[in-house]
Write a protein that holds these residues in place. Structure first.
Motif, PDB file in Angstrom:
ATOM      1  N   GLN A  46     -21.464  27.236  55.282  1.00  0.00           N
ATOM      2  CA  GLN A  46     -22.263  26.011  55.307  1.00  0.00           C
ATOM      3  C   GLN A  46     -21.590  24.927  56.145  1.00  0.00           C
ATOM      4  O   GLN A  46     -22.255  24.230  56.927  1.00  0.00           O
ATOM      5  CB  GLN A  46     -22.496  25.516  53.873  1.00  0.00           C
ATOM      6  N   ALA A  47     -20.276  24.803  55.990  1.00  0.00           N
ATOM      7  CA  ALA A  47     -19.542  23.798  56.761  1.00  0.00           C
ATOM      8  C   ALA A  47     -19.621  24.089  58.254  1.00  0.00           C
ATOM      9  O   ALA A  47     -19.757  23.175  59.077  1.00  0.00           O
ATOM     10  CB  ALA A  47     -18.080  23.758  56.304  1.00  0.00           C
ATOM     11  N   THR A  48     -19.536  25.368  58.612  1.00  0.00           N
ATOM     12  CA  THR A  48     -19.589  25.760  60.021  1.00  0.00           C
ATOM     13  C   THR A  48     -20.961  25.500  60.610  1.00  0.00           C
ATOM     14  O   THR A  48     -21.086  24.996  61.739  1.00  0.00           O
ATOM     15  CB  THR A  48     -19.213  27.242  60.172  1.00  0.00           C
ATOM     16  N   MET A  49     -22.003  25.823  59.857  1.00  0.00           N
ATOM     17  CA  MET A  49     -23.356  25.569  60.333  1.00  0.00           C
ATOM     18  C   MET A  49     -23.574  24.077  60.576  1.00  0.00           C
ATOM     19  O   MET A  49     -24.127  23.664  61.604  1.00  0.00           O
ATOM     20  CB  MET A  49     -24.370  26.079  59.313  1.00  0.00           C
ATOM     21  N   MET A  50     -23.118  23.241  59.654  1.00  0.00           N
ATOM     22  CA  MET A  50     -23.288  21.796  59.807  1.00  0.00           C
ATOM     23  C   MET A  50     -22.464  21.272  60.985  1.00  0.00           C
ATOM     24  O   MET A  50     -22.899  20.386  61.725  1.00  0.00           O
ATOM     25  CB  MET A  50     -22.912  21.083  58.513  1.00  0.00           C
ATOM     26  N   HIS A  51     -21.272  21.840  61.174  1.00  0.00           N
ATOM     27  CA  HIS A  51     -20.433  21.455  62.312  1.00  0.00           C
ATOM     28  C   HIS A  51     -21.162  21.714  63.637  1.00  0.00           C
ATOM     29  O   HIS A  51     -21.137  20.871  64.546  1.00  0.00           O
ATOM     30  CB  HIS A  51     -19.120  22.242  62.265  1.00  0.00           C
ATOM     31  N   LEU A  52     -21.822  22.849  63.728  1.00  0.00           N
ATOM     32  CA  LEU A  52     -22.552  23.185  64.950  1.00  0.00           C
ATOM     33  C   LEU A  52     -23.721  22.236  65.181  1.00  0.00           C
ATOM     34  O   LEU A  52     -24.149  22.039  66.326  1.00  0.00           O
ATOM     35  CB  LEU A  52     -23.043  24.630  64.884  1.00  0.00           C
ATOM     36  N   MET A  53     -24.219  21.635  64.103  1.00  0.00           N
ATOM     37  CA  MET A  53     -25.298  20.656  64.220  1.00  0.00           C
ATOM     38  C   MET A  53     -24.778  19.243  64.461  1.00  0.00           C
ATOM     39  O   MET A  53     -25.550  18.288  64.545  1.00  0.00           O
ATOM     40  CB  MET A  53     -26.156  20.673  62.952  1.00  0.00           C
ATOM     41  N   GLY A  54     -23.448  19.111  64.554  1.00  0.00           N
ATOM     42  CA  GLY A  54     -22.861  17.801  64.814  1.00  0.00           C
ATOM     43  C   GLY A  54     -22.510  17.015  63.573  1.00  0.00           C
ATOM     44  O   GLY A  54     -22.266  15.809  63.636  1.00  0.00           O
ATOM     45  N   ILE A  55     -22.455  17.693  62.424  1.00  0.00           N
ATOM     46  CA  ILE A  55     -22.206  17.025  61.141  1.00  0.00           C
ATOM     47  C   ILE A  55     -20.853  17.438  60.582  1.00  0.00           C
ATOM     48  O   ILE A  55     -20.551  18.625  60.478  1.00  0.00           O
ATOM     49  CB  ILE A  55     -23.302  17.385  60.117  1.00  0.00           C
ATOM     50  N   ASP A  56     -20.055  16.466  60.205  1.00  0.00           N
ATOM     51  CA  ASP A  56     -18.850  16.722  59.422  1.00  0.00           C
ATOM     52  C   ASP A  56     -19.284  16.855  57.970  1.00  0.00           C
ATOM     53  O   ASP A  56     -19.738  15.878  57.358  1.00  0.00           O
ATOM     54  CB  ASP A  56     -17.867  15.556  59.588  1.00  0.00           C
ATOM     55  N   HIS A  57     -19.164  18.045  57.417  1.00  0.00           N
ATOM     56  CA  HIS A  57     -19.717  18.305  56.082  1.00  0.00           C
ATOM     57  C   HIS A  57     -19.074  17.452  55.008  1.00  0.00           C
ATOM     58  O   HIS A  57     -19.665  17.242  53.938  1.00  0.00           O
ATOM     59  CB  HIS A  57     -19.564  19.786  55.736  1.00  0.00           C
ATOM     60  N   GLU A  58     -17.883  16.924  55.236  1.00  0.00           N
ATOM     61  CA  GLU A  58     -17.221  16.084  54.245  1.00  0.00           C
ATOM     62  C   GLU A  58     -17.739  14.653  54.276  1.00  0.00           C
ATOM     63  O   GLU A  58     -17.526  13.891  53.334  1.00  0.00           O
ATOM     64  CB  GLU A  58     -15.711  16.101  54.461  1.00  0.00           C
ATOM     65  N   ARG A  59     -18.402  14.286  55.363  1.00  0.00           N
ATOM     66  CA  ARG A  59     -18.835  12.892  55.531  1.00  0.00           C
ATOM     67  C   ARG A  59     -20.313  12.669  55.252  1.00  0.00           C
ATOM     68  O   ARG A  59     -20.729  11.532  55.030  1.00  0.00           O
ATOM     69  CB  ARG A  59     -18.498  12.420  56.945  1.00  0.00           C
ATOM     70  N   LEU A  60     -21.114  13.719  55.258  1.00  0.00           N
ATOM     71  CA  LEU A  60     -22.527  13.558  54.938  1.00  0.00           C
ATOM     72  C   LEU A  60     -22.695  13.675  53.426  1.00  0.00           C
ATOM     73  O   LEU A  60     -22.708  14.772  52.862  1.00  0.00           O
ATOM     74  CB  LEU A  60     -23.378  14.611  55.652  1.00  0.00           C
ATOM     75  N   THR A  61     -22.813  12.535  52.759  1.00  0.00           N
ATOM     76  CA  THR A  61     -22.872  12.500  51.298  1.00  0.00           C
ATOM     77  C   THR A  61     -24.061  11.665  50.840  1.00  0.00           C
ATOM     78  O   THR A  61     -24.658  10.912  51.613  1.00  0.00           O
ATOM     79  CB  THR A  61     -21.591  11.902  50.694  1.00  0.00           C
TER      80      THR A  61
END
Length: 505
Positions: A467-482
């Motif tokens: 999930q983190a990798t998929m979000m990274h590819l979309m330009g999202i830091d998974h720890e920061r989208l809350t």
């Protein structure tokens, strides 16, 4: 009566007057006390660093200020993918019959799974009482394909043709061993229902590139065996605003439920009705400040746009014959997996951000050879065609394609075992998925399992890592989208997950 006077008349009806009444002293004190408290807190924490930037306003319960700051910071990094199509194979495809070739099992057929391999790992209630766990190799042949001579099952001849575009991950693992918690975990980041789905998080974080279609669209193929149920909450918005929930498109005359006009209604006064409803909602929002009112207004507006956009995008009659031939004969039958893959390509062309296809029927506890052969026949050609179609249209370079289920299958047979008939139980400790397209390395296999595909021996990838990798590819830091809900900040990956950088191009 002129439209101006009609509006004045309507705004002074008793209903509008009740909604637009002045706040009394008690309401004033109740509402502004929270606001004054927020100002006091804000004076203490003004300028503090938050998720993705400096906060100019306080983050208090019930406030969306921090959420707005988070969204303004997106994308956190340069995105490689503009859109995602996620092909979810519900039920748990067997890695032994598809991508994880285990030739040593041929000489061990019928032997009991060694305790040194199992290591006391949990079994499901369906095989925990078996007196023996006899190992069984796949009866299907594997062959090498592509530049890197990747092993692919004979059941997937079309996928084998596009293997040089795939990043095959053989070391996915999960904690969930039963279907509902496992699929819920993949789709929402938690085994318990109620969290926002993966597509809803993308919609919330990145918004839409097409104002005439939903950001998140779901397709469920009608030709998948309904061995395990799919619930609408799997594409639900959870605690996010409702406008971020997935919208299911169906085959037939009503692709989206309740979108078409009722019989006998020509829709000529639809615009006037929506304007009147919008005024009602605005008064409601001014009175109560409920963000769901704004979400409902946005949904009404989207429905209005979809009345013209959906029929156009659902119509595949103009596609040339060679496209239908590429996707396979089922592609002419609306609602099948093949037809949904073709529809997904059309939606991606329209810049729909997240398209999710569900195909049920991979839960083969018995008669696996026959069952999985049928599943592969129903999906293999169309899956490969989607890759080819996106690639030739220049869309694969900024579209991320994902294929996989909620867990894998066991090396041992559940129930009866014969030379050409066997079943496999659920196995979450290691299984295979693949990704293709925007931002991932192509033509590689990542991760490795032992000779029994029971344990991971190299490069494990947890569900949260995926999930983190998929979000990274979309330009999202998974720890920061809350998103703050009931006093806690939530994210898709909970408090886990790391980007699998070795697979990034």
């Amino acid at each position: 009566m002129s439209h101006h006077h009609e509006d004045e008349f309507r705004l002074h009806t008793p209903e509008f007057s009740d909604l637009n009444k002045k706040l009394d002293r008690r309401n004033f004190l109740t509402k502004t006390s929270l606001g004054l408290g927020a100002l006091a807190v804000g004076s203490l924490i003004a300028g503090a660093k938050g998720f993705g930037g400096t906060l100019s306003k306080p983050a208090v319960e019930g406030s969306s200020d921090l959420e707005e700051e988070i969204l303004r910071a997106l994308p956190h990094i340069a995105p490689k993918a503009k859109r995602v199509v996620y092909l979810f194979m519900s039920g748990g495809p067997s890695q032994f019959e598809t991508f994880d070739y285990k030739p040593k099992l041929v000489t061990m057929a019928g032997q009991n799974l060694p305790d040194s391999v199992r290591k006391g790992q949990r079994l499901t209630g369906m095989s925990a009482n078996q007196s023996a766990l006899p190992m069984v190799p796949s009866i299907y042949k594997f062959n090498r394909h592509g530049k890197n001579q990747t092993w692919i099952s004979e059941l997937l001849p079309h996928t084998a043709q596009v293997v040089d575009d795939l990043c095959i991950i053989k070391s996915i693992y999960s904690e969930a061993i039963n279907h509902d918690p496992a699929i819920t975990f993949f789709q929402t980041g938690n085994q318990l229902p109620g969290r926002p789905s993966i597509g809803s998080w993308i919609s919330y974080g990145l918004g839409s590139d097409n104002q005439n279609l939903p950001t998140f669209i779901v397709l469920v193929s009608k030709n998948g065996q309904k061995d395990q149920p799919l619930y609408a909450r799997l594409w639900g918005n959870g605690f996010l605003p409702s406008k971020h929930q997935g919208v299911q498109f169906r085959s037939g005359k009503d692709p989206v439920l309740f979108l078409n006009n009722p019989e006998g209604y020509d829709g000529k006064d639809r615009k006037e009705m929506l304007e009147y409803l919008s005024k009602l909602n605005k008064l409601q929002n001014d009175q109560f400040g409920d963000p769901e009112v704004d979400a409902r207004i946005a949904q009404y507006e989207m429905a209005y746009h979809m009345q013209t956009s959906v029929p156009e995008v659902m119509n595949t009659a103009d596609e040339p014959d060679e496209v239908f031939e590429m996707y396979g004969p089922d592609s002419r039958d609306s609602g099948t997996y093949a037809a949904n893959c073709l529809l997904a390509r059309k939606l991606l062309e329209k810049d729909v951000k997240f398209v999710q296809l569900y195909h049920q029927g991979w839960d083969q506890h018995g008669s696996l050879p026959k069952g999985i052969a049928q599943q592969c026949k129903s999906t293999d050609q169309a899956t490969a065609a989607l890759i080819k179609d996106l690639k030739r249209r220049g869309l694969l370079e900024d579209t991320l394609v994902i294929w996989g289920g909620e867990f894998g299958r066991t090396v041992y047979s559940q129930g009866k075992l014969s030379a050409d008939d066997y079943g496999r139980d659920h196995h979450p400790r290691c299984f295979t998925m693949w990704m293709a397209g925007a931002g991932v390395k192509s033509g590689i296999s990542y991760g490795e399992t032992d000779d029994f595909s029971y344990n991971i021996v190299r490069d494990p990838v947890h569900v949260h890592d995926f999930q983190a990798t998929m979000m990274h590819l979309m330009g999202i830091d998974h720890e920061r989208l809350t998103y703050k809900f009931q006093g806690r900040r939530f994210r898709l990956t909970d408090v886990h997950g790391k980007v699998v950088r070795d697979i990034l191009a």
